[in-house]
Write a protein that holds these residues in place. Structure first.
Motif, PDB file in Angstrom:
ATOM      1  N   ALA A 261      12.754  20.601 -14.389  1.00  0.00           N
ATOM      2  CA  ALA A 261      14.076  20.451 -13.788  1.00  0.00           C
ATOM      3  C   ALA A 261      14.299  21.575 -12.787  1.00  0.00           C
ATOM      4  O   ALA A 261      13.839  22.699 -12.985  1.00  0.00           O
ATOM      5  CB  ALA A 261      15.167  20.483 -14.860  1.00  0.00           C
ATOM      6  N   THR A 262      15.013  21.262 -11.711  1.00  0.00           N
ATOM      7  CA  THR A 262      15.403  22.270 -10.738  1.00  0.00           C
ATOM      8  C   THR A 262      16.446  21.677  -9.809  1.00  0.00           C
ATOM      9  O   THR A 262      16.777  20.500  -9.889  1.00  0.00           O
ATOM     10  CB  THR A 262      14.183  22.793  -9.941  1.00  0.00           C
ATOM     11  OG1 THR A 262      14.552  23.962  -9.213  1.00  0.00           O
ATOM     12  CG2 THR A 262      13.668  21.745  -8.982  1.00  0.00           C
ATOM     13  N   GLY A 263      16.991  22.513  -8.923  1.00  0.00           N
ATOM     14  CA  GLY A 263      17.924  22.033  -7.914  1.00  0.00           C
ATOM     15  C   GLY A 263      19.291  22.678  -7.929  1.00  0.00           C
ATOM     16  O   GLY A 263      20.056  22.506  -6.983  1.00  0.00           O
ATOM     17  N   GLU A 264      19.629  23.448  -8.966  1.00  0.00           N
ATOM     18  CA  GLU A 264      20.986  23.985  -9.042  1.00  0.00           C
ATOM     19  C   GLU A 264      21.284  24.994  -7.937  1.00  0.00           C
ATOM     20  O   GLU A 264      22.447  25.257  -7.631  1.00  0.00           O
ATOM     21  CB  GLU A 264      21.238  24.640 -10.399  1.00  0.00           C
ATOM     22  CG  GLU A 264      20.498  25.949 -10.620  1.00  0.00           C
ATOM     23  CD  GLU A 264      20.807  26.577 -11.964  1.00  0.00           C
ATOM     24  OE1 GLU A 264      21.390  27.673 -11.971  1.00  0.00           O
ATOM     25  OE2 GLU A 264      20.465  25.976 -12.991  1.00  0.00           O
ATOM     26  N   ASN A 265      20.253  25.585  -7.349  1.00  0.00           N
ATOM     27  CA  ASN A 265      20.447  26.562  -6.284  1.00  0.00           C
ATOM     28  C   ASN A 265      20.046  26.017  -4.918  1.00  0.00           C
ATOM     29  O   ASN A 265      19.706  26.800  -4.012  1.00  0.00           O
ATOM     30  CB  ASN A 265      19.684  27.842  -6.610  1.00  0.00           C
ATOM     31  CG  ASN A 265      20.330  28.595  -7.760  1.00  0.00           C
ATOM     32  OD1 ASN A 265      21.491  28.965  -7.692  1.00  0.00           O
ATOM     33  ND2 ASN A 265      19.585  28.797  -8.830  1.00  0.00           N
ATOM     34  N   MET A 269      22.409  18.515   1.237  1.00  0.00           N
ATOM     35  CA  MET A 269      21.576  17.321   1.171  1.00  0.00           C
ATOM     36  C   MET A 269      20.203  17.585   1.771  1.00  0.00           C
ATOM     37  O   MET A 269      19.177  17.122   1.258  1.00  0.00           O
ATOM     38  CB  MET A 269      22.264  16.168   1.910  1.00  0.00           C
ATOM     39  CG  MET A 269      21.496  14.844   1.884  1.00  0.00           C
ATOM     40  SD  MET A 269      20.170  14.716   3.118  1.00  0.00           S
ATOM     41  CE  MET A 269      21.163  14.533   4.609  1.00  0.00           C
ATOM     42  N   GLN A 270      20.153  18.374   2.849  1.00  0.00           N
ATOM     43  CA  GLN A 270      18.879  18.634   3.518  1.00  0.00           C
ATOM     44  C   GLN A 270      17.919  19.410   2.616  1.00  0.00           C
ATOM     45  O   GLN A 270      16.719  19.111   2.566  1.00  0.00           O
ATOM     46  CB  GLN A 270      19.116  19.389   4.828  1.00  0.00           C
ATOM     47  CG  GLN A 270      19.815  18.571   5.902  1.00  0.00           C
ATOM     48  CD  GLN A 270      21.333  18.544   5.762  1.00  0.00           C
ATOM     49  OE1 GLN A 270      21.900  19.137   4.838  1.00  0.00           O
ATOM     50  NE2 GLN A 270      21.999  17.837   6.665  1.00  0.00           N
ATOM     51  N   ASP A 271      18.439  20.418   1.897  1.00  0.00           N
ATOM     52  CA  ASP A 271      17.581  21.160   0.971  1.00  0.00           C
ATOM     53  C   ASP A 271      17.134  20.275  -0.181  1.00  0.00           C
ATOM     54  O   ASP A 271      15.984  20.358  -0.644  1.00  0.00           O
ATOM     55  CB  ASP A 271      18.312  22.393   0.433  1.00  0.00           C
ATOM     56  CG  ASP A 271      18.372  23.523   1.452  1.00  0.00           C
ATOM     57  OD1 ASP A 271      17.605  23.489   2.431  1.00  0.00           O
ATOM     58  OD2 ASP A 271      19.188  24.441   1.260  1.00  0.00           O
ATOM     59  N   ALA A 272      18.039  19.436  -0.669  1.00  0.00           N
ATOM     60  CA  ALA A 272      17.666  18.496  -1.730  1.00  0.00           C
ATOM     61  C   ALA A 272      16.579  17.543  -1.239  1.00  0.00           C
ATOM     62  O   ALA A 272      15.628  17.226  -1.974  1.00  0.00           O
ATOM     63  CB  ALA A 272      18.894  17.714  -2.192  1.00  0.00           C
TER      64      ALA A 272
END
Length: 388
Positions: A261-265, A269-272
């Motif tokens: 899991a990751t993504g909280e930082n 939308m572009q970084d995601a």
């Protein structure tokens, strides 16, 4: 109909706890009140918002740039086409006026906090729970009222031995959670493995442990942990390396075939999109943790969900970071995979409305107006002090 005032207050949510990267002894957040001229039950409708833990209050940015842009805009330009409610997308556009793309940083937190308060006001003006409003606007009108939640804790703090860690995890299980999370990376690997063994010792069949390194590791250490963690049946291995080190994340999949899991930082939308393009994340098992309160708000989160669908990801693989009721409403209204929960930490901002029970890892959304802050007595008391 118009917004008559927007107020911000920076408040402490300090605690002696720490994760692998930071301690929370001086942690703050911004509380925002969006005050409208719409009257319900003899009082103006007020929307409230706050940013998630782990990023500090952003009052200066709000006061210097984003709040003035809203208040200086033509009030009619901030309404929906029918003219009977505020339009969060148009308000977002007003906030982002004269901002260059990229370099998201702290401004994404400032905008995300105000955006939360706007959506709270919009749902209250519509006289609906936010989750129902979202289901009506962006779904089939049928929200997922039962939402999976997990209990986040297991921080490092002075004097916390293995027995205290076990007591903490046991307390979450006794309160109805069946997935609990603890921190790793703030101690040597062998010590962390002993902590994991201790936490697992209080879990029963059907109950899972997730671990979170908070981006602490370089590649070699991330791999060493991956190999050691492979012996366990963990719910996930979270944020092993720097959130923007997509190559590290992509490489790690070669050493850890279980869920990550990751993504909280990641705050846009572009970084995601870069994560799902280049980070090696696997739509069949991995989890995405984007937090609207830190990443420009729900307006941007809707763009992120659209992007994920275009890349073959189900929104059920999204379990947002932050443990706040905004993401809880998004999960129910838009059909996400669940939400983080802080049963004991970051009060009064963590947790659910009073009396809401966790049963077998799920909560049932109550029929409260807006985001539902009014259902949590200690929280709404602080919020109303700001708007009084």
């Amino acid at each position: 109909m118009r917004i008559v005032d927007i107020r911000e207050q920076t408040l402490p949510i300090s605690s002696p706890i720490r994760n692998a990267y930071i301690d929370f002894s001086k942690m703050t957040l911004s509380l925002v009140a969006v005050i409208t001229d719409v009257v319900r039950d003899g009082k103006p409708v007020v929307g409230y918002g706050f940013n998630s833990n782990g990023r500090y209050g952003q009052g200066k940015l709000m006061r210097e740039r984003f709040i003035p842009r809203i208040l200086e805009a033509d009030p009619a330009s901030l309404l929906d086409d029918a003219g009977d409610n505020l339009d969060p997308h148009r308000i977002w556009d007003a906030m982002f006026t004269n901002e260059k793309p990229g370099g998201h940083g702290e401004r994404s937190v400032a905008i995300g906090t105000i955006d939360m308060a706007v959506w709270d006001a919009v749902a209250k003006i519509a006289d609906k729970p936010l989750f129902q409003l979202l289901a009506d606007r962006y779904g089939d009108g049928r929200p997922h009222r039962n939402v999976f939640v997990y209990a986040a804790g297991g921080y490092y703090y002075p004097g916390k031995d293995l027995d205290k860690l076990k007591d903490e995890m046991r307390s979450y299980i006794e309160r109805g959670y069946n997935v609990v999370k603890m921190k790793i990376g703030g101690a040597p690997l062998d010590d962390d493995l002993r902590r994991i063994d201790a936490a697992l010792s209080v879990l029963k069949d059907g109950q899972k442990l997730a671990v979170d390194a908070n981006g602490r590791f370089g590649l070699d250490t991330a791999i060493a942990y991956a190999k050691a963690l492979s012996r366990y049946d963990l719910f996930w291995y979270e944020e092993a390396g720097d959130p923007l080190d997509f190559e590290l994340q992509a490489t790690l999949r070669n050493y850890y075939d279980k869920p990550m899991a990751t993504g909280e930082n990641l705050f846009s939308m572009q970084d995601a999109r870069n994560l799902v393009r280049y980070g090696g994340m696997r739509p069949d098992r991995d989890w995405l943790q984007f937090d609207c309160a830190l990443s420009y708000g729900l307006v941007e989160y809707l763009r992120t969900l659209d992007m994920l669908g275009q890349h073959g990801w189900s929104r059920t693989r999204c379990i947002p970071h932050g443990g706040h009721q905004m993401s809880l409403n998004i999960a129910a209204g838009l059909g996400l995979g669940g939400n983080e929960s802080y049963p004991d930490l970051f009060q009064p901002f963590g947790g659910f409305p009073d009396g809401l029970r966790v049963e077998n890892g799920f909560i049932t959304m109550p029929d409260l107006p807006g985001i539902g802050f009014e259902g949590k007595a200690d929280l709404i008391r602080v919020m109303r002090e700001l708007s009084a």
